[in-house]
Write a protein that holds these residues in place. Sequence first.
Motif, short mmCIF file in Angstrom:
data_model
loop_
_atom_site.label_atom_id
_atom_site.label_comp_id
_atom_site.label_asym_id
_atom_site.label_seq_id
_atom_site.Cartn_x
_atom_site.Cartn_y
_atom_site.Cartn_z
N PHE A 253 0.82 -1.21 0.00
CA PHE A 253 0.00 0.00 0.00
C PHE A 253 0.86 1.26 0.00
O PHE A 253 0.35 2.36 -0.23
N LEU A 254 2.15 1.12 0.26
CA LEU A 254 3.07 2.26 0.24
C LEU A 254 3.91 2.30 -1.04
O LEU A 254 4.87 3.05 -1.12
N GLU A 255 3.54 1.52 -2.04
CA GLU A 255 4.33 1.45 -3.27
C GLU A 255 4.57 2.85 -3.84
O GLU A 255 3.66 3.66 -3.97
N GLY A 256 5.82 3.12 -4.16
CA GLY A 256 6.21 4.42 -4.67
C GLY A 256 6.79 5.33 -3.60
O GLY A 256 7.51 6.28 -3.91
N SER A 257 6.49 5.05 -2.34
CA SER A 257 6.96 5.90 -1.25
C SER A 257 8.39 5.54 -0.86
O SER A 257 8.75 4.36 -0.81
N PRO A 258 9.22 6.54 -0.54
CA PRO A 258 10.58 6.25 -0.05
C PRO A 258 10.59 5.47 1.26
O PRO A 258 11.62 4.92 1.64
N VAL A 259 9.45 5.41 1.96
CA VAL A 259 9.37 4.67 3.22
C VAL A 259 9.69 3.19 3.00
O VAL A 259 10.27 2.54 3.87
N ILE A 260 9.33 2.64 1.84
CA ILE A 260 9.56 1.21 1.60
C ILE A 260 11.05 0.90 1.63
O ILE A 260 11.49 -0.07 2.27
N GLU A 523 5.86 9.88 -10.38
CA GLU A 523 5.52 8.81 -11.32
C GLU A 523 5.72 7.42 -10.72
O GLU A 523 5.21 6.43 -11.27
N LEU A 524 6.42 7.33 -9.59
CA LEU A 524 6.66 6.02 -8.97
C LEU A 524 5.41 5.47 -8.29
O LEU A 524 5.31 4.27 -8.08
N TYR A 525 4.47 6.35 -7.95
CA TYR A 525 3.24 5.89 -7.30
C TYR A 525 2.30 5.29 -8.34
O TYR A 525 2.11 5.87 -9.42
N PRO A 526 1.67 4.16 -8.04
CA PRO A 526 0.78 3.53 -9.01
C PRO A 526 -0.55 4.23 -9.18
O PRO A 526 -1.27 3.96 -10.14
N ASN A 527 -0.90 5.11 -8.24
CA ASN A 527 -2.17 5.84 -8.37
C ASN A 527 -1.95 7.30 -8.01
O ASN A 527 -0.89 7.70 -7.52
N GLU A 529 -3.02 11.26 -6.44
CA GLU A 529 -3.50 11.85 -5.19
C GLU A 529 -5.03 11.88 -5.17
O GLU A 529 -5.65 11.64 -4.13
N GLU A 530 -5.64 12.18 -6.32
CA GLU A 530 -7.10 12.25 -6.40
C GLU A 530 -7.74 10.89 -6.11
O GLU A 530 -8.78 10.80 -5.45
N GLU A 531 -7.10 9.82 -6.59
CA GLU A 531 -7.62 8.48 -6.33
C GLU A 531 -7.52 8.13 -4.84
O GLU A 531 -8.42 7.52 -4.26
N ASP A 532 -6.42 8.53 -4.22
CA ASP A 532 -6.28 8.30 -2.78
C ASP A 532 -7.32 9.08 -2.00
O ASP A 532 -7.91 8.57 -1.04
N ALA A 533 -7.55 10.33 -2.40
CA ALA A 533 -8.54 11.16 -1.72
C ALA A 533 -9.93 10.53 -1.82
O ALA A 533 -10.73 10.58 -0.86
N ALA A 534 -10.24 9.93 -2.97
CA ALA A 534 -11.55 9.29 -3.16
C ALA A 534 -11.70 8.07 -2.23
O ALA A 534 -12.78 7.83 -1.68
N ILE A 535 -10.60 7.33 -2.05
CA ILE A 535 -10.65 6.17 -1.14
C ILE A 535 -10.92 6.63 0.29
O ILE A 535 -11.74 6.05 1.01
N ARG A 550 -4.87 1.88 6.18
CA ARG A 550 -5.43 3.25 6.23
C ARG A 550 -4.30 4.26 6.43
O ARG A 550 -4.29 5.32 5.78
N MET A 551 -3.37 3.93 7.31
CA MET A 551 -2.24 4.83 7.55
C MET A 551 -1.40 4.99 6.28
O MET A 551 -0.92 6.09 5.96
N ALA A 552 -1.24 3.90 5.54
CA ALA A 552 -0.44 3.93 4.30
C ALA A 552 -1.10 4.81 3.25
O ALA A 552 -0.43 5.60 2.57
N VAL A 553 -2.42 4.69 3.09
CA VAL A 553 -3.13 5.50 2.09
C VAL A 553 -3.03 6.98 2.43
O VAL A 553 -2.77 7.81 1.55
N ARG A 554 -3.22 7.33 3.70
CA ARG A 554 -3.10 8.73 4.10
C ARG A 554 -1.68 9.24 3.86
O ARG A 554 -1.47 10.37 3.40
N HIS A 555 -0.71 8.41 4.19
CA HIS A 555 0.68 8.84 4.06
C HIS A 555 1.06 9.08 2.61
O HIS A 555 1.66 10.11 2.28
N ARG A 556 0.72 8.15 1.71
CA ARG A 556 1.11 8.31 0.31
C ARG A 556 0.38 9.49 -0.32
O ARG A 556 0.93 10.19 -1.18
N ARG A 557 -0.88 9.75 0.10
CA ARG A 557 -1.58 10.92 -0.42
C ARG A 557 -0.87 12.21 0.00
O ARG A 557 -0.68 13.13 -0.81
N ASN A 558 -0.46 12.29 1.26
CA ASN A 558 0.21 13.49 1.75
C ASN A 558 1.57 13.68 1.07
O ASN A 558 2.00 14.82 0.85
#
Length: 625
Positions: A253-260, A523-527, A529-535, A550-558
């Motif tokens: 769920f964190l794909e694309g984030s440097p956290v991984i 571009e590294l994120y598979p989706n 910000e708008e898609e994350d906001a909709a979720i 849930r924490m991962a979705v909020r984090h990647r959107r931010n």
Amino acid sequence: MTSTADKTSTIAVALAFMLAVPTATSFAFHPSMTGRHTVSTSSFRKKTISTKQRTLRNKSSQSSALGMAGGEGGESEWAKAMLDNVGPAPGAFEKEMKMKGLLGRGNGPEGDAKLNANAKLADWLRDEGDVYLRDESSWGEAPHPMAISTTTVDEITNESSGRGLLARRNINQEDELLKIPLKLCITKKSARKALGKDVLPSDINEYLAMACQLIHERYVMGDKSFYKDYLGVLPEVDEVNPTFTWSDEDLNFLEGSPVIAATRSMQAKLKREYDALLGGEGALCDQYPDKFPRDKFTFDNWLWAFTNLFSRAIRLRSMKQGETLAMVPYADLINHSPYSGAYLDARETGDWLFKTGEEEVILYADRGYRRMEQIYISYGPKSNSDLLLLYGFALERNPFNSVDVTVSIGGPLIGSAKKAAMEKENTEKNDDIDDVNDMAVDPLAEQKMNFLNSAGRSNTVDFPCYADRYPTEMLEYLRLMMMTPEDTRGKALTAFDYTRTISAANEAAVLFSVVEATQKQLELYPNTEEEDAAIIKDKALFRLLSYKQRMAVRHRRNEKRLLKRTIAAMEKQIRTRGLDMDNLERAEGSTLGKVLPGEKERFGTKQRTALEDRLEKMGLPVDLR
């Protein structure tokens, strides 16, 4: 007017009343109430309430008495002041917390277990460290200003944030909130004492030593441990959820984030440290099987220990012998706020004249708190990536939040020697070398690599970008990377000051490269910000996800929001500084006093020279205009 004899009689009555209070009744001065008492005896409270009822029934006669007493210092006003400062009955605050659901969910086993653990911790602190946490006064002790809440929630996301401490009463700025003796804390010193100085040498890492003690106390000593009641309030791994304990499914769920990348690195490091110190061949479990039994010192228990260390250990800096890392019972229940200015620290016990030689952990309020408000401290200026990796949560509002953007020497910065080597390698493998031939050769690439090596920097560097700023070190690095022969005009790269603009063309290349690097990170994120906001907006769907997800979705959107703001800020700077034009000038071997288009309007003066900087450091006037 009241006569002297009457006043003397009044004072005598007051003193006689105070001396007549039974021994069990106690008074204590509270630091926020100058000259006032807090009374904590239920029998006196009943007498006081009946006195207040009689006072209300005889309001007119009391008013007359007040007038006779001159309106100040009279017996009636003294009684009124006593009434105003009657403290709540012991246990009243906890009852109110329970009604508000702050002491666990109902009266179930989980809530009862946490309440019992809280009570045992308070008793242990009192018995072993003389720490007073009760809500009633004692001789020389005011009621403790805080209470343990077994349940706290994030004010924005409404997610659970575990235990926390609440204000029992209104707290003033700089009030003393707690004192915990250092002898009750878990430190490297306590670990070496518990497990043996011959086993844990003096140069062992603090985290490793304390992790060994945590496992030893909980899984080996068990109920015989001195720290048993403190260990009873420490959370399990799934109550904290740092990302280094997440499954691959949750990490996806964190794909694309440097956290991984940071998480994978942490997981590998913890495994290496465990094998080297405990579980590997010839490690402590082999050398001292009685002290380090393998069935207790497992990797899962190692992860539990580090989950608590990373999320609770505090760096105490004002120690007699330098700083130390410590797990501080009770104090580590306080949650984090990036807006708090309160930090735990240590001091020597005693007064200003006589010191005992012992040390204690101390905390003062950085601001005023209202009754029932949660108390916060700062864990430091940490980004959400740091918080998620080490503490298992991220904040919606975090002024220190940042996203790492990677910049490196590559592509058009490739040197001729490296290009030749790549051509040879591809030829030997019969691979297509068209892509290599298309690469532009940077004639300064070797010099730039040598410059970086001499400065101790890598050719690939991660820089944090914030919502409202970016590090100047990134600009300095990129100014070097974007240097051309036209900029140097034969001069060495070391002859330039990269803390200031090199040339208009160089600065434009720098800012455009930041935009490009940030766009690549997006571009590294598979989706989107708008898609994350909709979720997140679909509350029913969002609640079906686990806490970690849930924490991962909020984090990647931010993160995406922050990266977009960085791009917008860079593009605006490019426009306002006139760097979006063609044929911008180069440095031509000198950057002294260069003024870029739009720079005069932006700063009002020309760029300062290195000479002016040196003069300023010497304390001399720097305005050479």
